[in-house]
Design a protein around this motif. Structure first.
Motif, PDB file in Angstrom:
ATOM      1  N   GLY A   1      -0.484  -7.348  -7.786  1.00  0.00           N
ATOM      2  CA  GLY A   1      -0.018  -6.886  -9.237  1.00  0.00           C
ATOM      3  C   GLY A   1       1.497  -6.345  -9.131  1.00  0.00           C
ATOM      4  N   VAL A   2       2.208  -6.653  -8.359  1.00  0.00           N
ATOM      5  CA  VAL A   2       3.685  -5.912  -8.216  1.00  0.00           C
ATOM      6  C   VAL A   2       4.439  -6.675  -9.700  1.00  0.00           C
ATOM      7  CG1 VAL A   2       5.794  -6.319  -7.145  1.00  0.00           C
ATOM      8  CG2 VAL A   2       3.642  -5.853  -5.614  1.00  0.00           C
ATOM      9  N   PHE A   3       4.214  -7.972  -9.768  1.00  0.00           N
ATOM     10  CA  PHE A   3       4.975  -8.484 -10.828  1.00  0.00           C
ATOM     11  C   PHE A   3       4.520  -8.175 -12.261  1.00  0.00           C
ATOM     12  CE2 PHE A   3       5.452 -11.741  -7.366  1.00  0.00           C
ATOM     13  CZ  PHE A   3       7.036 -11.337  -7.435  1.00  0.00           C
ATOM     14  N   ASP A   4       3.316  -7.557 -12.353  1.00  0.00           N
ATOM     15  CA  ASP A   4       2.776  -6.947 -13.571  1.00  0.00           C
ATOM     16  C   ASP A   4       3.181  -5.598 -14.122  1.00  0.00           C
ATOM     17  OD1 ASP A   4       1.052  -9.375 -13.855  1.00  0.00           O
ATOM     18  OD2 ASP A   4      -0.484  -8.330 -12.527  1.00  0.00           O
ATOM     19  N   SER A   5       3.642  -4.829 -12.964  1.00  0.00           N
ATOM     20  CA  SER A   5       3.938  -3.488 -13.294  1.00  0.00           C
ATOM     21  C   SER A   5       4.975  -2.795 -12.573  1.00  0.00           C
ATOM     22  CB  SER A   5       2.757  -2.758 -13.219  1.00  0.00           C
ATOM     23  OG  SER A   5       1.998  -2.858 -11.816  1.00  0.00           O
ATOM     24  N   LEU A   6       5.530  -3.657 -11.686  1.00  0.00           N
ATOM     25  CA  LEU A   6       6.821  -2.720 -10.821  1.00  0.00           C
ATOM     26  C   LEU A   6       7.898  -3.612 -11.021  1.00  0.00           C
ATOM     27  CD1 LEU A   6       5.019  -1.880  -7.530  1.00  0.00           C
ATOM     28  CD2 LEU A   6       5.453  -0.489  -9.297  1.00  0.00           C
ATOM     29  N   LYS A   7       8.954  -2.770 -10.682  1.00  0.00           N
ATOM     30  CA  LYS A   7      10.512  -3.278 -10.930  1.00  0.00           C
ATOM     31  C   LYS A   7      10.405  -4.235  -9.412  1.00  0.00           C
ATOM     32  CE  LYS A   7      11.107  -1.348 -14.646  1.00  0.00           C
ATOM     33  NZ  LYS A   7      10.972  -1.865 -15.979  1.00  0.00           N
TER      34      LYS A   7
ATOM     35  N   ILE B   1      10.274 -14.397 -12.982  1.00  0.00           N
ATOM     36  CA  ILE B   1      11.134 -13.846 -13.720  1.00  0.00           C
ATOM     37  C   ILE B   1      10.995 -13.971 -15.306  1.00  0.00           C
ATOM     38  CG2 ILE B   1      13.707 -13.322 -14.208  1.00  0.00           C
ATOM     39  CD1 ILE B   1      14.131 -13.982 -11.205  1.00  0.00           C
ATOM     40  N   THR B   2      10.973 -15.046 -15.824  1.00  0.00           N
ATOM     41  CA  THR B   2      11.074 -15.226 -17.134  1.00  0.00           C
ATOM     42  C   THR B   2       9.641 -14.952 -17.696  1.00  0.00           C
ATOM     43  OG1 THR B   2      10.282 -17.684 -16.724  1.00  0.00           O
ATOM     44  CG2 THR B   2      12.578 -17.181 -17.137  1.00  0.00           C
ATOM     45  N   GLN B   3       8.486 -14.924 -17.047  1.00  0.00           N
ATOM     46  CA  GLN B   3       7.266 -14.447 -17.458  1.00  0.00           C
ATOM     47  C   GLN B   3       7.352 -12.960 -17.887  1.00  0.00           C
ATOM     48  OE1 GLN B   3       3.802 -15.119 -14.865  1.00  0.00           O
ATOM     49  NE2 GLN B   3       2.692 -15.966 -16.541  1.00  0.00           N
ATOM     50  N   ARG B   4       7.976 -12.120 -16.689  1.00  0.00           N
ATOM     51  CA  ARG B   4       7.917 -10.990 -16.853  1.00  0.00           C
ATOM     52  C   ARG B   4       8.724 -10.463 -18.002  1.00  0.00           C
ATOM     53  NH1 ARG B   4       7.618  -7.636 -12.125  1.00  0.00           N
ATOM     54  NH2 ARG B   4       9.888  -6.863 -12.391  1.00  0.00           N
ATOM     55  N   ALA B   5      10.060 -11.125 -18.274  1.00  0.00           N
ATOM     56  CA  ALA B   5      10.553 -10.810 -19.308  1.00  0.00           C
ATOM     57  C   ALA B   5      10.097 -11.181 -20.681  1.00  0.00           C
ATOM     58  CB  ALA B   5      11.926 -11.955 -19.446  1.00  0.00           C
ATOM     59  N   GLU B   6       8.975 -12.075 -20.598  1.00  0.00           N
ATOM     60  CA  GLU B   6       8.291 -12.113 -21.886  1.00  0.00           C
ATOM     61  C   GLU B   6       7.330 -11.313 -22.266  1.00  0.00           C
ATOM     62  OE1 GLU B   6       7.070 -16.473 -21.400  1.00  0.00           O
ATOM     63  OE2 GLU B   6       9.025 -17.224 -21.958  1.00  0.00           O
ATOM     64  N   GLU B   7       6.516 -11.072 -20.978  1.00  0.00           N
ATOM     65  CA  GLU B   7       5.275 -10.190 -21.130  1.00  0.00           C
ATOM     66  C   GLU B   7       5.840  -8.660 -21.098  1.00  0.00           C
ATOM     67  OE1 GLU B   7       2.656 -11.482 -18.188  1.00  0.00           O
ATOM     68  OE2 GLU B   7       2.075 -13.266 -19.036  1.00  0.00           O
ATOM     69  N   GLY B   8       6.943  -8.312 -20.548  1.00  0.00           N
ATOM     70  CA  GLY B   8       7.145  -6.992 -20.096  1.00  0.00           C
ATOM     71  C   GLY B   8       6.577  -6.313 -18.924  1.00  0.00           C
ATOM     72  N   VAL B   9       7.068  -5.500 -18.623  1.00  0.00           N
ATOM     73  CA  VAL B   9       6.675  -4.725 -17.330  1.00  0.00           C
ATOM     74  C   VAL B   9       6.358  -3.122 -17.812  1.00  0.00           C
ATOM     75  CG1 VAL B   9       7.072  -3.606 -15.184  1.00  0.00           C
ATOM     76  CG2 VAL B   9       7.679  -6.240 -15.666  1.00  0.00           C
ATOM     77  N   ASP B  10       5.257  -2.468 -17.578  1.00  0.00           N
ATOM     78  CA  ASP B  10       4.850  -1.249 -18.315  1.00  0.00           C
ATOM     79  C   ASP B  10       5.629  -0.199 -17.248  1.00  0.00           C
ATOM     80  OD1 ASP B  10       3.115  -2.233 -19.672  1.00  0.00           O
ATOM     81  OD2 ASP B  10       1.403  -2.185 -18.327  1.00  0.00           O
TER      82      ASP B  10
ATOM     83  N   ASP C   1       0.823  -1.209   0.233  1.00  0.00           N
ATOM     84  CA  ASP C   1       0.019   0.055  -0.049  1.00  0.00           C
ATOM     85  C   ASP C   1       0.848   1.498   0.065  1.00  0.00           C
ATOM     86  OD1 ASP C   1      -2.208  -1.738   0.019  1.00  0.00           O
ATOM     87  OD2 ASP C   1      -2.679  -1.342   2.189  1.00  0.00           O
ATOM     88  N   ARG C   2       1.963   1.194   0.840  1.00  0.00           N
ATOM     89  CA  ARG C   2       2.748   2.334   0.703  1.00  0.00           C
ATOM     90  C   ARG C   2       3.602   2.563  -0.557  1.00  0.00           C
ATOM     91  NH1 ARG C   2       5.975   2.557   6.717  1.00  0.00           N
ATOM     92  NH2 ARG C   2       3.989   2.270   8.005  1.00  0.00           N
ATOM     93  N   ALA C   3       4.012   1.582  -1.101  1.00  0.00           N
ATOM     94  CA  ALA C   3       4.729   1.780  -2.425  1.00  0.00           C
ATOM     95  C   ALA C   3       3.692   2.226  -3.251  1.00  0.00           C
ATOM     96  CB  ALA C   3       5.225  -0.065  -2.737  1.00  0.00           C
ATOM     97  N   ARG C   4       2.521   1.706  -3.321  1.00  0.00           N
ATOM     98  CA  ARG C   4       1.287   2.269  -4.204  1.00  0.00           C
ATOM     99  C   ARG C   4       1.172   3.840  -4.025  1.00  0.00           C
ATOM    100  NH1 ARG C   4      -4.060   3.433  -3.922  1.00  0.00           N
ATOM    101  NH2 ARG C   4      -5.111   3.401  -6.081  1.00  0.00           N
ATOM    102  N   LYS C   5       1.331   4.031  -2.911  1.00  0.00           N
ATOM    103  CA  LYS C   5       0.777   5.528  -2.391  1.00  0.00           C
ATOM    104  C   LYS C   5       2.350   6.600  -2.927  1.00  0.00           C
ATOM    105  CE  LYS C   5      -0.250   8.614   1.459  1.00  0.00           C
ATOM    106  NZ  LYS C   5      -0.235   8.608   3.032  1.00  0.00           N
ATOM    107  N   PHE C   6       3.385   5.903  -2.577  1.00  0.00           N
ATOM    108  CA  PHE C   6       4.598   6.911  -2.900  1.00  0.00           C
ATOM    109  C   PHE C   6       5.350   6.529  -4.145  1.00  0.00           C
ATOM    110  CE2 PHE C   6       4.097   7.055   1.916  1.00  0.00           C
ATOM    111  CZ  PHE C   6       3.715   8.299   1.931  1.00  0.00           C
ATOM    112  N   GLN C   7       4.724   5.640  -5.152  1.00  0.00           N
ATOM    113  CA  GLN C   7       5.137   5.272  -6.351  1.00  0.00           C
ATOM    114  C   GLN C   7       6.526   4.765  -6.385  1.00  0.00           C
ATOM    115  OE1 GLN C   7       4.427   9.048  -8.498  1.00  0.00           O
ATOM    116  NE2 GLN C   7       3.068   7.947  -9.820  1.00  0.00           N
ATOM    117  N   MET C   8       6.834   3.562  -5.477  1.00  0.00           N
ATOM    118  CA  MET C   8       8.060   3.145  -5.381  1.00  0.00           C
ATOM    119  C   MET C   8       7.640   1.702  -6.017  1.00  0.00           C
ATOM    120  SD  MET C   8       8.807   4.198  -1.368  1.00  0.00           S
ATOM    121  CE  MET C   8      10.578   3.868  -1.324  1.00  0.00           C
ATOM    122  N   ASN C   9       9.070   0.988  -6.351  1.00  0.00           N
ATOM    123  CA  ASN C   9       9.164  -0.565  -6.684  1.00  0.00           C
ATOM    124  C   ASN C   9       9.250  -1.090  -5.142  1.00  0.00           C
ATOM    125  OD1 ASN C   9       9.277   0.155  -9.536  1.00  0.00           O
ATOM    126  ND2 ASN C   9      11.199   1.079  -9.219  1.00  0.00           N
ATOM    127  N   MET C  10       9.528  -2.533  -5.429  1.00  0.00           N
ATOM    128  CA  MET C  10       9.344  -3.399  -4.188  1.00  0.00           C
ATOM    129  C   MET C  10      10.536  -4.208  -4.149  1.00  0.00           C
ATOM    130  SD  MET C  10       6.647  -2.652  -2.319  1.00  0.00           S
ATOM    131  CE  MET C  10       6.479  -4.122  -1.245  1.00  0.00           C
TER     132      MET C  10
END
Length: 376
Positions: A329-335, A367-376, A291-300
């Motif tokens: 959704g961390v793995f979908d859109s964050l580093k 990790i490999t799924q993120r590499a194939e799909e990409g992260v926005d 929640d904090r990472a979302r609020k302050f636009q941080m990665n995890m």
């Protein structure tokens, strides 16, 4: 003025108080609680990046005399590639080389040791990372070997290297000399000059090595709180950005200044939940960190060490990170940064225990799924 040991005691007491106040792990967040999905957040106000930021950044602790891990080519093998569903695939696209103390009583940031690291320790740290057969050379060699085999599927991009910058610890008077003058760290300009010298030296070593498969993309500020950097990091950031590198930071949970990362000068921030390290810290800590990472636009950051191995019984806590991060959704859109203690990921990859293998397979799949799909 407090000594480094007194500061370390205060940091420890603060962390202990947080842990004592926490509930037991059996308390989980309410399943009816609104889920936080990062990819629905507006990208407005995102910081500018000078280089591509790796999706999956693994922390490589090396350089202190107390370390027993030799980061040679073979040791990097499980980090470079892995077999997934019968195919060899590239794994971590980022490697952060860092160290907290030299193993001989000198700390690279406030609070770790009674004495502060000097210019000679700063220099030795970098030279260790660029030593033949170790560190960055070994990483480059392992990548080269895998590329030559032709077994790894998927397009290859140079792996990204981030190097730590030791903190010029306030009021240090024995750091050493630059251009014939002794630097005194009660002077801000001397602290900045030391950092500039280190950045220039690191950049020169990287250029001289002429690596084919890795590239220097940024620097990492080793101090995990803003207490002694609040009036310094921004000036160091300006120098880093002037060279077209990014400036990374991974503050700990409730760290002084963690939400101020923009004003402090950083442009690639991650947040530490610090959940793994004590069973007194409740499961809800992970959701709170998200929640904090979302609020302050941080990665995890994901955190684990050798205790995650089956024989040590704490694998469930690493599983908790993966579960909560997937839900959010961390793995979908964050580093994501991966703290592994020493080489716990390596140990998971080599283990014959099915529980360890299952954790390893889950991580490499993410990790490999993120590499194939990409992260926005």
């Amino acid at each position: 003025m407090m000594t480094n040991l007194q500061k370390a005691s205060l940091f420890f007491l603060s962390f202990l108080m947080i842990s004592i106040m926490a509930c037991s792990r059996e308390l989980s967040h309410d399943d009816n609680e609104e889920e936080i999905i990062f990819k629905e957040e507006s990208s407005t106000g995102e910081p500018e990046h000078y280089q591509a930021v790796p999706n999956d950044l693994v922390l490589i602790y090396d350089g202190g005399a107390h370390r027993r891990i030799q980061w040679g080519k073979e040791h990097f093998a499980p980090y470079v590639s892995a077999e997934v569903n019968g195919e060899e695939k590239w794994l971590f696209d980022g490697f952060l080389f860092l160290e907290i103390h030299d193993g001989r009583g000198r700390g690279f940031a406030s609070g770790y040791q009674a004495m502060a690291a000097r210019k000679t320790e700063w220099e030795n740290l970098l030279e260790n990372y660029f030593a033949k057969g170790n560190g960055i050379h070994a990483l480059n060699e392992q990548i080269e070997e895998m590329r030559k085999t032709g077994r790894v599927t998927g397009e290859f991009e140079k792996r990204k290297v981030v190097l730590c910058i030791p903190e010029p610890i306030p009021n240090q008077t024995d750091w050493g000399q630059l251009d014939g003058r002794s630097l005194q760290f009660f002077r801000k300009e001397d602290r900045i000059d030391a950092c500039k010298w280190y950045i220039d030296f690191a950049e020169q070593l990287f250029q001289d090595a002429n690596f084919e498969h890795v590239e220097l993309v940024g620097f990492y500020w080793l101090a995990e709180e803003a207490t002694n950097s609040r009036n310094l990091a921004k000036d160091v950031a300006d120098y880093v950005y002037g060279k077209k590198y990014d400036f990374y930071w991974i503050p700990y949970f409730n760290s002084d200044g963690y939400s101020e990362w923009r004003n402090l000068g950083f442009n690639v921030p991650y947040y530490q939940p610090n959940y793994f390290f004590s069973e007194s810290i409740p499961y809800s800590r992970l959701q709170e960190a998200c929640d904090r990472a979302r609020k302050f636009q941080m990665n995890m950051e994901i955190e684990f060490d050798d205790r995650a191995l089956k024989n040590n019984g704490w694998g469930y806590r690493l599983t908790d990170y993966l579960d909560v991060y997937e839900k959010n959704g961390v793995f979908d859109s964050l580093k994501v940064a991966y703290y592994q203690g020493g080489d716990a990921f390596y140990k998971l990859s080599q283990s014959e225990e099915e529980a360890d293998r299952a954790l390893y397979r889950r991580i490499i799949h993410l990790i490999t799924q993120r590499a194939e799909e990409g992260v926005d």
